[in-house]
Enzyme design. Structure first.
Site, mmCIF file in Angstrom:
data_model
loop_
_atom_site.group_PDB
_atom_site.id
_atom_site.type_symbol
_atom_site.label_atom_id
_atom_site.label_comp_id
_atom_site.label_asym_id
_atom_site.label_seq_id
_atom_site.Cartn_x
_atom_site.Cartn_y
_atom_site.Cartn_z
ATOM 1 N N LEU A 154 0.867 -1.174 0.000
ATOM 2 C CA LEU A 154 0.000 0.000 0.000
ATOM 3 C C LEU A 154 0.904 1.225 0.000
ATOM 4 O O LEU A 154 1.953 1.231 0.646
ATOM 5 C CB LEU A 154 -0.913 0.023 1.240
ATOM 6 C CG LEU A 154 -1.955 -1.097 1.354
ATOM 7 C CD1 LEU A 154 -2.769 -0.928 2.637
ATOM 8 C CD2 LEU A 154 -2.883 -1.124 0.141
ATOM 9 N N ASP A 155 0.495 2.264 -0.721
ATOM 10 C CA ASP A 155 1.291 3.490 -0.778
ATOM 11 C C ASP A 155 1.421 4.116 0.603
ATOM 12 O O ASP A 155 0.632 3.835 1.520
ATOM 13 C CB ASP A 155 0.640 4.506 -1.725
ATOM 14 C CG ASP A 155 0.636 4.027 -3.165
ATOM 15 O OD1 ASP A 155 1.457 3.150 -3.490
ATOM 16 O OD2 ASP A 155 -0.191 4.526 -3.955
ATOM 17 N N LYS A 156 2.389 4.986 0.745
ATOM 18 C CA LYS A 156 2.667 5.643 2.019
ATOM 19 C C LYS A 156 1.439 6.334 2.590
ATOM 20 O O LYS A 156 1.171 6.267 3.796
ATOM 21 C CB LYS A 156 3.805 6.653 1.840
ATOM 22 C CG LYS A 156 4.226 7.362 3.108
ATOM 23 C CD LYS A 156 5.414 8.278 2.846
ATOM 24 C CE LYS A 156 5.890 8.961 4.124
ATOM 25 N NZ LYS A 156 7.083 9.816 3.887
ATOM 26 N N THR A 158 -1.707 5.646 1.814
ATOM 27 C CA THR A 158 -2.880 4.774 1.792
ATOM 28 C C THR A 158 -3.018 4.067 3.139
ATOM 29 O O THR A 158 -2.032 3.638 3.729
ATOM 30 C CB THR A 158 -2.773 3.735 0.666
ATOM 31 O OG1 THR A 158 -2.682 4.418 -0.587
ATOM 32 C CG2 THR A 158 -3.983 2.826 0.641
#
Length: 283
Positions: A154-156, A158
Protein backbone atom coordinates in the site's frame (compact mmCIF):
# COMPACT_ATOMS: atom_id res chain seq x y z
CA UNK A 1 -12.16 9.39 -20.95
CA UNK A 2 -12.14 9.48 -24.76
CA UNK A 3 -9.33 6.94 -25.05
CA UNK A 4 -11.05 4.52 -22.69
CA UNK A 5 -14.30 4.74 -24.63
CA UNK A 6 -12.42 4.25 -27.88
CA UNK A 7 -10.58 1.22 -26.47
CA UNK A 8 -13.86 -0.38 -25.41
CA UNK A 9 -15.44 0.39 -28.78
CA UNK A 10 -12.47 -1.13 -30.61
CA UNK A 11 -12.68 -4.29 -28.53
CA UNK A 12 -16.37 -4.68 -29.31
CA UNK A 13 -15.67 -4.11 -33.01
CA UNK A 14 -13.09 -6.91 -32.94
CA UNK A 15 -15.68 -9.14 -31.34
CA UNK A 16 -13.68 -9.64 -28.11
CA UNK A 17 -15.43 -7.03 -26.01
CA UNK A 18 -17.43 -8.27 -23.02
CA UNK A 19 -20.38 -6.81 -21.26
CA UNK A 20 -19.29 -5.58 -17.82
CA UNK A 21 -21.42 -8.13 -16.01
CA UNK A 22 -20.00 -10.96 -18.17
CA UNK A 23 -16.42 -9.94 -17.43
CA UNK A 24 -17.08 -9.76 -13.71
CA UNK A 25 -19.02 -13.01 -13.68
CA UNK A 26 -15.95 -14.93 -14.86
CA UNK A 27 -14.41 -14.47 -11.42
CA UNK A 28 -16.90 -16.74 -9.69
CA UNK A 29 -15.75 -19.69 -11.79
CA UNK A 30 -12.25 -19.50 -10.34
CA UNK A 31 -13.38 -19.67 -6.71
CA UNK A 32 -12.81 -23.41 -6.19
CA UNK A 33 -9.36 -23.35 -7.78
CA UNK A 34 -8.41 -20.37 -5.65
CA UNK A 35 -9.42 -22.15 -2.44
CA UNK A 36 -7.37 -25.20 -3.41
CA UNK A 37 -4.26 -23.15 -4.21
CA UNK A 38 -4.37 -21.23 -0.92
CA UNK A 39 -4.89 -24.50 0.94
CA UNK A 40 -1.85 -26.06 -0.79
CA UNK A 41 0.32 -23.05 0.06
CA UNK A 42 -0.66 -23.25 3.72
CA UNK A 43 -0.28 -27.03 3.75
CA UNK A 44 3.31 -26.82 2.54
CA UNK A 45 4.10 -24.66 5.57
CA UNK A 46 2.21 -26.87 7.99
CA UNK A 47 3.98 -30.00 6.72
CA UNK A 48 7.18 -28.64 8.27
CA UNK A 49 5.82 -29.40 11.74
CA UNK A 50 6.82 -33.08 11.42
CA UNK A 51 10.40 -32.27 10.43
CA UNK A 52 13.30 -32.70 12.85
CA UNK A 53 15.40 -29.54 12.98
CA UNK A 54 18.56 -28.53 14.73
CA UNK A 55 17.78 -26.28 17.67
CA UNK A 56 20.11 -23.53 16.47
CA UNK A 57 18.39 -23.43 13.08
CA UNK A 58 14.92 -23.57 14.63
CA UNK A 59 15.51 -20.73 17.10
CA UNK A 60 17.12 -18.60 14.41
CA UNK A 61 14.31 -19.27 11.94
CA UNK A 62 11.67 -18.26 14.47
CA UNK A 63 13.51 -15.04 15.35
CA UNK A 64 14.59 -15.83 18.91
CA UNK A 65 18.29 -15.29 18.27
CA UNK A 66 21.00 -15.61 15.65
CA UNK A 67 22.68 -18.99 15.22
CA UNK A 68 25.84 -17.56 16.76
CA UNK A 69 23.85 -16.61 19.87
CA UNK A 70 22.11 -19.93 20.47
CA UNK A 71 24.55 -21.26 23.08
CA UNK A 72 24.06 -18.17 25.21
CA UNK A 73 20.30 -18.32 24.63
CA UNK A 74 20.18 -21.90 25.89
CA UNK A 75 22.03 -20.88 29.06
CA UNK A 76 19.72 -17.90 29.67
CA UNK A 77 16.40 -19.67 28.96
CA UNK A 78 14.75 -22.94 29.82
CA UNK A 79 14.44 -24.74 26.47
CA UNK A 80 12.87 -28.19 26.50
CA UNK A 81 11.81 -30.70 23.84
CA UNK A 82 9.22 -33.26 24.95
CA UNK A 83 9.94 -32.03 28.49
CA UNK A 84 13.64 -32.94 28.20
CA UNK A 85 16.10 -30.04 28.68
CA UNK A 86 17.91 -28.91 25.54
CA UNK A 87 21.52 -27.90 26.22
CA UNK A 88 23.15 -28.41 22.81
CA UNK A 89 22.72 -26.18 19.76
CA UNK A 90 23.05 -29.26 17.54
CA UNK A 91 20.22 -31.17 19.23
CA UNK A 92 17.29 -31.98 16.95
CA UNK A 93 13.58 -31.73 17.66
CA UNK A 94 10.23 -31.09 16.04
CA UNK A 95 9.12 -27.48 16.33
CA UNK A 96 5.81 -28.42 17.94
CA UNK A 97 7.66 -30.32 20.72
CA UNK A 98 9.81 -27.35 21.80
CA UNK A 99 8.95 -24.96 24.62
CA UNK A 100 10.88 -21.90 25.79
CA UNK A 101 10.41 -20.78 29.38
CA UNK A 102 7.22 -22.82 29.53
CA UNK A 103 5.75 -21.42 26.31
CA UNK A 104 5.44 -23.15 22.90
CA UNK A 105 7.37 -21.69 19.99
CA UNK A 106 5.91 -18.57 18.42
CA UNK A 107 4.22 -19.62 15.14
CA UNK A 108 6.96 -22.09 14.12
CA UNK A 109 5.25 -22.96 10.82
CA UNK A 110 4.95 -19.35 9.67
CA UNK A 111 2.91 -16.25 10.37
CA UNK A 112 0.00 -14.61 8.58
CA UNK A 113 -0.82 -11.19 9.98
CA UNK A 114 -3.46 -8.59 9.19
CA UNK A 115 -2.81 -4.95 10.12
CA UNK A 116 -4.79 -1.74 9.89
CA UNK A 117 -2.07 0.30 8.19
CA UNK A 118 -1.80 3.93 9.29
CA UNK A 119 -0.97 6.72 6.88
CA UNK A 120 2.63 7.89 6.62
CA UNK A 121 4.36 4.48 6.63
CA UNK A 122 5.97 2.74 3.66
CA UNK A 123 5.87 -0.99 2.88
CA UNK A 124 9.64 -1.27 2.53
CA UNK A 125 12.57 -2.46 4.63
CA UNK A 126 14.76 0.32 3.21
CA UNK A 127 15.34 2.90 5.97
CA UNK A 128 16.08 5.52 3.31
CA UNK A 129 12.41 5.52 2.35
CA UNK A 130 11.32 6.60 5.83
CA UNK A 131 9.28 5.06 8.63
CA UNK A 132 7.87 1.66 7.66
CA UNK A 133 5.08 -0.73 8.63
CA UNK A 134 7.50 -3.42 9.83
CA UNK A 135 8.45 -1.31 12.84
CA UNK A 136 4.92 -1.91 14.19
CA UNK A 137 5.51 -5.67 14.36
CA UNK A 138 7.19 -7.47 17.29
CA UNK A 139 10.99 -7.55 17.12
CA UNK A 140 10.99 -11.35 17.05
CA UNK A 141 8.83 -11.39 13.92
CA UNK A 142 11.13 -8.89 12.24
CA UNK A 143 14.04 -11.29 12.88
CA UNK A 144 12.35 -14.38 11.38
CA UNK A 145 13.94 -16.28 8.50
CA UNK A 146 12.62 -16.19 5.85
CA UNK A 147 11.72 -12.59 6.56
CA UNK A 148 8.18 -11.39 7.12
CA UNK A 149 7.01 -9.45 4.06
CA UNK A 150 3.90 -7.52 3.13
CA UNK A 151 1.46 -9.25 0.80
CA UNK A 152 1.59 -6.66 -1.93
CA UNK A 153 2.04 -3.02 -0.97
CA UNK A 154 0.00 0.00 0.00
CA UNK A 155 1.29 3.49 -0.78
CA UNK A 156 2.67 5.64 2.02
CA UNK A 157 -0.50 7.74 2.21
CA UNK A 158 -2.88 4.77 1.79
CA UNK A 159 -4.51 3.29 4.90
CA UNK A 160 -6.32 0.09 5.72
CA UNK A 161 -6.01 -3.66 5.46
CA UNK A 162 -2.48 -4.94 4.94
CA UNK A 163 -1.33 -8.56 5.16
CA UNK A 164 2.10 -9.92 6.14
CA UNK A 165 3.55 -13.41 5.93
CA UNK A 166 6.89 -15.19 5.94
CA UNK A 167 5.54 -18.09 3.86
CA UNK A 168 6.70 -17.36 0.32
CA UNK A 169 4.27 -19.70 -1.44
CA UNK A 170 1.34 -18.19 0.43
CA UNK A 171 2.46 -14.66 -0.40
CA UNK A 172 2.68 -15.57 -4.08
CA UNK A 173 -0.76 -17.15 -4.04
CA UNK A 174 -2.41 -14.17 -2.37
CA UNK A 175 -0.81 -11.62 -4.73
CA UNK A 176 -1.34 -13.50 -7.99
CA UNK A 177 -3.98 -11.78 -10.16
CA UNK A 178 -4.87 -15.23 -11.50
CA UNK A 179 -6.47 -16.05 -8.14
CA UNK A 180 -9.11 -13.31 -8.49
CA UNK A 181 -9.10 -12.35 -4.81
CA UNK A 182 -11.08 -9.12 -4.63
CA UNK A 183 -9.87 -6.14 -2.61
CA UNK A 184 -12.28 -3.28 -1.88
CA UNK A 185 -11.02 0.30 -1.60
CA UNK A 186 -12.81 3.45 -0.48
CA UNK A 187 -11.72 6.40 -2.58
CA UNK A 188 -12.13 10.17 -2.24
CA UNK A 189 -11.17 12.40 -5.15
CA UNK A 190 -10.92 16.13 -5.83
CA UNK A 191 -13.53 16.32 -8.62
CA UNK A 192 -16.98 14.94 -9.22
CA UNK A 193 -16.77 11.31 -10.28
CA UNK A 194 -18.29 10.72 -13.73
CA UNK A 195 -20.85 7.94 -14.01
CA UNK A 196 -18.97 6.65 -17.06
CA UNK A 197 -16.19 5.27 -14.90
CA UNK A 198 -18.48 2.49 -13.61
CA UNK A 199 -18.88 1.00 -17.09
CA UNK A 200 -15.30 1.62 -18.20
CA UNK A 201 -13.78 0.09 -15.06
CA UNK A 202 -16.06 -2.95 -15.38
CA UNK A 203 -15.39 -3.48 -19.09
CA UNK A 204 -11.91 -4.92 -18.70
CA UNK A 205 -10.71 -2.74 -21.59
CA UNK A 206 -9.15 0.19 -19.72
CA UNK A 207 -5.45 0.39 -20.54
CA UNK A 208 -3.44 2.65 -18.26
CA UNK A 209 -0.85 5.04 -19.60
CA UNK A 210 2.47 3.34 -20.29
CA UNK A 211 0.98 -0.18 -20.33
CA UNK A 212 -0.11 -2.49 -23.11
CA UNK A 213 -2.28 -4.87 -21.09
CA UNK A 214 -5.73 -3.72 -20.04
CA UNK A 215 -6.81 -3.73 -16.40
CA UNK A 216 -8.93 -6.63 -15.26
CA UNK A 217 -12.64 -5.83 -14.80
CA UNK A 218 -13.24 -3.83 -11.62
CA UNK A 219 -16.44 -3.03 -9.78
CA UNK A 220 -17.07 0.60 -8.91
CA UNK A 221 -19.82 1.95 -6.65
CA UNK A 222 -20.27 5.72 -6.60
CA UNK A 223 -21.19 6.77 -3.07
CA UNK A 224 -21.32 10.50 -3.62
CA UNK A 225 -20.01 13.26 -5.88
CA UNK A 226 -16.43 12.78 -4.67
CA UNK A 227 -16.46 9.34 -3.09
CA UNK A 228 -16.57 5.78 -4.42
CA UNK A 229 -15.76 2.17 -3.63
CA UNK A 230 -13.67 0.13 -6.04
CA UNK A 231 -12.97 -3.60 -6.08
CA UNK A 232 -9.77 -4.80 -7.75
CA UNK A 233 -8.47 -8.32 -8.28
CA UNK A 234 -4.95 -7.24 -9.28
CA UNK A 235 -2.37 -4.77 -8.02
CA UNK A 236 -0.75 -2.68 -10.71
CA UNK A 237 1.53 0.16 -9.64
CA UNK A 238 -0.61 2.98 -8.16
CA UNK A 239 -3.56 1.36 -9.92
CA UNK A 240 -6.47 3.05 -8.14
CA UNK A 241 -4.91 6.48 -8.49
CA UNK A 242 -4.12 5.92 -12.17
CA UNK A 243 -7.60 4.59 -12.94
CA UNK A 244 -9.26 7.69 -11.52
CA UNK A 245 -6.63 9.94 -13.07
CA UNK A 246 -7.86 8.62 -16.42
CA UNK A 247 -11.01 10.63 -15.70
CA UNK A 248 -8.97 13.65 -14.50
CA UNK A 249 -9.78 12.87 -10.86
CA UNK A 250 -6.97 13.06 -8.30
CA UNK A 251 -7.25 10.63 -5.40
CA UNK A 252 -6.86 12.51 -2.12
CA UNK A 253 -7.82 9.67 0.25
CA UNK A 254 -7.47 5.92 -0.26
CA UNK A 255 -8.37 3.19 2.23
CA UNK A 256 -8.39 -0.56 1.68
CA UNK A 257 -11.47 -1.98 3.36
CA UNK A 258 -11.13 -5.69 2.70
CA UNK A 259 -9.08 -8.51 1.22
CA UNK A 260 -11.39 -11.26 -0.02
CA UNK A 261 -13.88 -11.90 2.79
CA UNK A 262 -11.52 -10.46 5.40
CA UNK A 263 -12.15 -6.98 6.78
CA UNK A 264 -10.52 -5.00 9.56
CA UNK A 265 -13.20 -5.59 12.15
CA UNK A 266 -12.34 -3.58 15.27
CA UNK A 267 -8.63 -3.14 14.47
CA UNK A 268 -7.53 0.45 14.98
CA UNK A 269 -4.78 2.09 12.89
CA UNK A 270 -1.47 0.45 13.77
CA UNK A 271 -3.07 -2.61 15.37
CA UNK A 272 -2.67 -6.14 14.01
CA UNK A 273 -3.64 -9.72 14.70
CA UNK A 274 -2.66 -13.16 13.41
CA UNK A 275 -4.68 -15.41 11.12
CA UNK A 276 -4.45 -19.17 10.56
CA UNK A 277 -2.20 -19.98 7.60
CA UNK A 278 -5.09 -21.74 5.90
CA UNK A 279 -7.49 -18.80 6.28
CA UNK A 280 -10.00 -18.99 3.42
CA UNK A 281 -10.17 -15.52 1.85
CA UNK A 282 -12.80 -16.75 -0.58
CA UNK A 283 -15.23 -18.23 1.98
Amino acid sequence: ATAATATAATARARGDGRAPQDALAQRSRTSLGRRCTVARAASSANNAKDKLERIDGLLSRCGYCARSEVKGFLRAHEVVALEAPVTSASAKARAEDVCIDGQPLDNPNGVLVVMNKPSGLVCSHDAREGANVYALLPERWRARKPSVETVGRLDKDTTGLLLFTDVGALNHTLTSPKKDIGKWYRVRVDKEIPQACVEVFASGTLTLEGETKACKPARCEILGPYEARLELTEGKYHQVKRMFAFFDCTVIELHRESFGVLNLGSLKPGEYTTLPLDFDFAA
